[in-house]
Design a protein around this motif. Structure first.
Motif, PDB file in Angstrom:
ATOM      1  N   ALA A 250      19.264  31.006  57.661  1.00  0.00           N
ATOM      2  CA  ALA A 250      20.253  29.750  57.667  1.00  0.00           C
ATOM      3  C   ALA A 250      19.899  28.775  56.441  1.00  0.00           C
ATOM      4  O   ALA A 250      18.564  28.856  55.970  1.00  0.00           O
ATOM      5  CB  ALA A 250      19.661  28.878  58.663  1.00  0.00           C
ATOM      6  N   GLY A 251      21.061  28.355  55.954  1.00  0.00           N
ATOM      7  CA  GLY A 251      20.884  27.779  54.539  1.00  0.00           C
ATOM      8  C   GLY A 251      21.111  28.691  53.194  1.00  0.00           C
ATOM      9  O   GLY A 251      21.363  28.231  52.163  1.00  0.00           O
ATOM     10  N   GLY A 252      21.273  29.872  53.607  1.00  0.00           N
ATOM     11  CA  GLY A 252      21.367  30.871  52.548  1.00  0.00           C
ATOM     12  C   GLY A 252      22.950  31.232  52.188  1.00  0.00           C
ATOM     13  O   GLY A 252      23.781  30.408  52.836  1.00  0.00           O
ATOM     14  N   SER A 253      23.242  32.011  51.317  1.00  0.00           N
ATOM     15  CA  SER A 253      24.606  32.267  50.914  1.00  0.00           C
ATOM     16  C   SER A 253      25.026  33.786  50.878  1.00  0.00           C
ATOM     17  O   SER A 253      24.164  34.398  50.695  1.00  0.00           O
ATOM     18  CB  SER A 253      24.628  31.771  49.318  1.00  0.00           C
ATOM     19  N   LEU A 254      26.351  33.772  50.857  1.00  0.00           N
ATOM     20  CA  LEU A 254      26.986  35.086  51.103  1.00  0.00           C
ATOM     21  C   LEU A 254      28.258  35.048  50.163  1.00  0.00           C
ATOM     22  O   LEU A 254      28.802  33.972  50.167  1.00  0.00           O
ATOM     23  CB  LEU A 254      27.044  35.887  52.202  1.00  0.00           C
ATOM     24  N   ARG A 255      28.636  36.048  49.562  1.00  0.00           N
ATOM     25  CA  ARG A 255      30.053  36.257  48.786  1.00  0.00           C
ATOM     26  C   ARG A 255      30.787  37.343  49.374  1.00  0.00           C
ATOM     27  O   ARG A 255      30.303  38.338  49.213  1.00  0.00           O
ATOM     28  CB  ARG A 255      30.125  36.106  47.455  1.00  0.00           C
ATOM     29  N   LEU A 256      31.770  37.114  50.000  1.00  0.00           N
ATOM     30  CA  LEU A 256      32.522  38.158  50.807  1.00  0.00           C
ATOM     31  C   LEU A 256      33.958  38.265  49.732  1.00  0.00           C
ATOM     32  O   LEU A 256      34.248  37.500  49.228  1.00  0.00           O
ATOM     33  CB  LEU A 256      33.367  37.839  51.936  1.00  0.00           C
ATOM     34  N   SER A 257      34.001  39.743  49.694  1.00  0.00           N
ATOM     35  CA  SER A 257      35.154  40.178  48.868  1.00  0.00           C
ATOM     36  C   SER A 257      36.364  40.877  49.744  1.00  0.00           C
ATOM     37  O   SER A 257      36.107  41.559  50.444  1.00  0.00           O
ATOM     38  CB  SER A 257      34.709  41.011  47.802  1.00  0.00           C
ATOM     39  N   CYS A 258      37.690  40.561  49.389  1.00  0.00           N
ATOM     40  CA  CYS A 258      38.720  41.176  49.995  1.00  0.00           C
ATOM     41  C   CYS A 258      39.502  41.962  48.742  1.00  0.00           C
ATOM     42  O   CYS A 258      40.118  41.113  47.989  1.00  0.00           O
ATOM     43  CB  CYS A 258      39.427  40.328  50.768  1.00  0.00           C
TER      44      CYS A 258
ATOM     45  N   LYS B   6      34.687  23.606  55.551  1.00  0.00           N
ATOM     46  CA  LYS B   6      35.004  22.704  54.088  1.00  0.00           C
ATOM     47  C   LYS B   6      33.726  22.001  53.513  1.00  0.00           C
ATOM     48  O   LYS B   6      32.778  21.678  54.319  1.00  0.00           O
ATOM     49  CB  LYS B   6      35.968  21.635  54.587  1.00  0.00           C
ATOM     50  N   ASP B   7      33.678  22.233  52.378  1.00  0.00           N
ATOM     51  CA  ASP B   7      32.522  21.651  51.612  1.00  0.00           C
ATOM     52  C   ASP B   7      31.257  22.751  51.672  1.00  0.00           C
ATOM     53  O   ASP B   7      30.334  22.437  50.945  1.00  0.00           O
ATOM     54  CB  ASP B   7      31.926  20.523  52.230  1.00  0.00           C
ATOM     55  N   ARG B   8      31.324  23.690  52.257  1.00  0.00           N
ATOM     56  CA  ARG B   8      30.169  24.669  52.370  1.00  0.00           C
ATOM     57  C   ARG B   8      31.025  26.164  51.777  1.00  0.00           C
ATOM     58  O   ARG B   8      30.384  26.910  51.120  1.00  0.00           O
ATOM     59  CB  ARG B   8      29.797  24.995  53.677  1.00  0.00           C
TER      60      ARG B   8
ATOM     61  N   THR C  53      28.011  28.936  51.396  1.00  0.00           N
ATOM     62  CA  THR C  53      26.824  28.321  50.999  1.00  0.00           C
ATOM     63  C   THR C  53      26.267  27.557  52.463  1.00  0.00           C
ATOM     64  O   THR C  53      27.241  27.360  53.165  1.00  0.00           O
ATOM     65  CB  THR C  53      26.659  27.486  49.933  1.00  0.00           C
ATOM     66  N   GLY C  54      25.088  27.328  52.328  1.00  0.00           N
ATOM     67  CA  GLY C  54      24.752  26.497  53.489  1.00  0.00           C
ATOM     68  C   GLY C  54      25.295  27.140  54.725  1.00  0.00           C
ATOM     69  O   GLY C  54      25.499  26.454  55.855  1.00  0.00           O
ATOM     70  N   LEU C  55      24.896  28.375  54.873  1.00  0.00           N
ATOM     71  CA  LEU C  55      25.150  29.252  56.145  1.00  0.00           C
ATOM     72  C   LEU C  55      24.248  28.952  57.248  1.00  0.00           C
ATOM     73  O   LEU C  55      23.134  28.288  57.286  1.00  0.00           O
ATOM     74  CB  LEU C  55      25.036  30.667  55.875  1.00  0.00           C
ATOM     75  N   LYS C  56      24.994  28.670  58.518  1.00  0.00           N
ATOM     76  CA  LYS C  56      24.353  28.120  59.506  1.00  0.00           C
ATOM     77  C   LYS C  56      24.644  29.292  60.787  1.00  0.00           C
ATOM     78  O   LYS C  56      25.422  30.368  60.779  1.00  0.00           O
ATOM     79  CB  LYS C  56      25.166  27.025  60.314  1.00  0.00           C
ATOM     80  N   PRO C  57      23.761  29.292  61.694  1.00  0.00           N
ATOM     81  CA  PRO C  57      23.794  30.387  62.707  1.00  0.00           C
ATOM     82  C   PRO C  57      25.074  30.599  63.440  1.00  0.00           C
ATOM     83  O   PRO C  57      25.497  31.504  63.838  1.00  0.00           O
ATOM     84  CB  PRO C  57      22.646  30.021  63.884  1.00  0.00           C
TER      85      PRO C  57
ATOM     86  N   THR D  80      25.690  37.738  59.813  1.00  0.00           N
ATOM     87  CA  THR D  80      24.619  37.201  60.674  1.00  0.00           C
ATOM     88  C   THR D  80      23.860  36.233  59.985  1.00  0.00           C
ATOM     89  O   THR D  80      23.370  36.342  58.869  1.00  0.00           O
ATOM     90  CB  THR D  80      23.898  38.775  61.100  1.00  0.00           C
ATOM     91  N   VAL D  81      23.662  35.068  60.842  1.00  0.00           N
ATOM     92  CA  VAL D  81      22.999  34.190  60.183  1.00  0.00           C
ATOM     93  C   VAL D  81      21.558  33.880  61.160  1.00  0.00           C
ATOM     94  O   VAL D  81      21.915  33.403  62.240  1.00  0.00           O
ATOM     95  CB  VAL D  81      23.576  32.886  59.817  1.00  0.00           C
ATOM     96  N   SER D  82      20.599  34.065  60.851  1.00  0.00           N
ATOM     97  CA  SER D  82      19.598  33.730  61.504  1.00  0.00           C
ATOM     98  C   SER D  82      19.029  32.366  61.500  1.00  0.00           C
ATOM     99  O   SER D  82      18.766  31.888  60.054  1.00  0.00           O
ATOM    100  CB  SER D  82      18.302  34.778  61.402  1.00  0.00           C
ATOM    101  N   SER D  83      18.278  31.760  62.399  1.00  0.00           N
ATOM    102  CA  SER D  83      17.669  30.261  62.251  1.00  0.00           C
ATOM    103  C   SER D  83      16.128  30.494  61.902  1.00  0.00           C
ATOM    104  O   SER D  83      15.694  31.650  61.962  1.00  0.00           O
ATOM    105  CB  SER D  83      17.906  29.695  63.803  1.00  0.00           C
TER     106      SER D  83
END
Length: 118
Positions: free
Chosen positions: A13-21, A64-66, A83-87, A115-118
């Motif tokens: 939680a709180g981390g970031s990822l970037r997805l591509s398509c 929005k905003d994340r 960004t600011g990923l949540k479970p 997958t976002v872990s707390s």
């Protein structure tokens, strides 16, 4: 038309990822790329979308905003910066091609799991 999403993974939680398509095959003069997600046991929901010709965007209120959606015309790649990923962001994320931000998406690609872990 083929779409291929990638970039999923496991983060805290709180981390970031970037997805591509990446989009390949037939091209259209005007189209949008949308991101959707489906969590286990839940319905698929809209996340974000970007219009390919004028770069207009739309976001679900929950992200929005994340999250930020962008695209690179040369590589026909759409990105979803998270960004600011949540479970509760844990889901299978898919990209799709449609003709308007709020319209029907006709082409879908296989998803990538976040997958976002707390």
């Amino acid at each position: 038309v083929q779409l291929q999403a990638s970039g999923g993974g496991s983060v805290q939680a709180g981390g970031s990822l970037r997805l591509s398509c990446v989009t390949s095959g037939r091209t259209f003069s005007r189209y949008v790329i949308g991101w959707y997600r489906q969590a286990p046991g839940k319905a698929r929901e809209f996340v974000a979308a970007i219009s390919w010709d004028d770069d207009s965007t739309d976001y679900a209120a929950s992200v929005k905003d994340r999250f930020t959606v962008s695209r690179d015309k040369d590589s026909r790649t759409t990105y979803l910066q998270m960004t600011g990923l949540k479970p509760e962001d844990t889901a299978l994320y898919s990209c799709a091609l449609g003709t308007s931000l709020h319209g029907v998406y006709d082409y879908w690609g296989p998803g990538t799991l976040v997958t976002v872990s707390s």
